[in-house]
Design a protein around this motif. Sequence first.
Motif, PDB file in Angstrom:
ATOM      1  N   ASN A 261       5.600  -1.349  10.221  1.00 60.00           N
ATOM      2  CA  ASN A 261       4.598  -2.316   9.754  1.00 60.00           C
ATOM      3  C   ASN A 261       3.206  -1.692   9.741  1.00 60.00           C
ATOM      4  O   ASN A 261       2.410  -1.937   8.823  1.00 60.00           O
ATOM      5  N   SER A 262       2.922  -0.892  10.761  1.00 58.65           N
ATOM      6  CA  SER A 262       1.625  -0.225  10.824  1.00 58.65           C
ATOM      7  C   SER A 262       1.455   0.744   9.654  1.00 58.65           C
ATOM      8  O   SER A 262       0.382   0.814   9.036  1.00 58.65           O
TER       9      SER A 262
ATOM     10  N   ARG B 246       2.964   0.546   6.736  1.00 60.15           N
ATOM     11  CA  ARG B 246       2.817  -0.239   5.501  1.00 60.15           C
ATOM     12  C   ARG B 246       1.388  -0.771   5.372  1.00 60.15           C
ATOM     13  O   ARG B 246       0.799  -0.729   4.289  1.00 60.15           O
ATOM     14  N   ASP B 247       0.842  -1.264   6.474  1.00 54.77           N
ATOM     15  CA  ASP B 247      -0.531  -1.778   6.445  1.00 54.77           C
ATOM     16  C   ASP B 247      -1.518  -0.679   6.083  1.00 54.77           C
ATOM     17  O   ASP B 247      -2.508  -0.913   5.374  1.00 54.77           O
TER      18      ASP B 247
END
Length: 223
Positions: free
Chosen positions: A70-71, A73-74
């Motif tokens: 997720n990190s 992707r962000d």
Amino acid sequence: AEEGVYAADRFARFSDAYREAGGRASLADYYTARYASAVMDRALKTAGKTIGENMRSVEVPQADLAPAMNSLRDGLATATVDAEKVVRAYLAQIDVKASENGGTIPGAALRELDTKIGEQLRSSGGQHPDIESRIAELQDAIRDAAEGRMTPEMADATKAARQRYAKTMSLVPAYADIRKQGYLDPGKLMSLVGKSPLSKRLMATGNGGAWQDLAAAGELVQP
């Protein structure tokens, strides 16, 4: 001797004998890419084999990787187009393997992905920093997740191998100088070897390994 690797204390004697025989240059001139490559290849293969074999023995729930994924992707909001493409491709591979195995990623699949990332980092050689920094972050996350599923003994062995791997990979950018000049200045090699806090601690206690020996030998024969 066949690989051109000698103990550091022998280099000084070689240099003296070379000059006495009429040599006008320094043996440091022959401190070539071949020797550096031999040490780097051996270090990466040995460390990579330990990491890979231990990784194969575990299965990792995708949930263990979710925070890192997720990190990443962000962070793609600030990535170059090429970096975004590469990172998304690797993340998609993880998603596919997890969906095929009930939300768990087999160790063999983790090892395969880890190997692909490592090969890309080595071949890139510091030429694509945005891509390299992001996929190195993913590789660390994969290794952290796998290490967290290992037995304590296996995790310790993997951690030690990762430290050796990281120290060697930090020298990959030096290949630009090696390719251009045919050799790497020993002083620069020593500075690269001791660049990270971990490397500095290892070198201070004489545990810097083959790279420290190679750098020290080169410094002995500089003019």
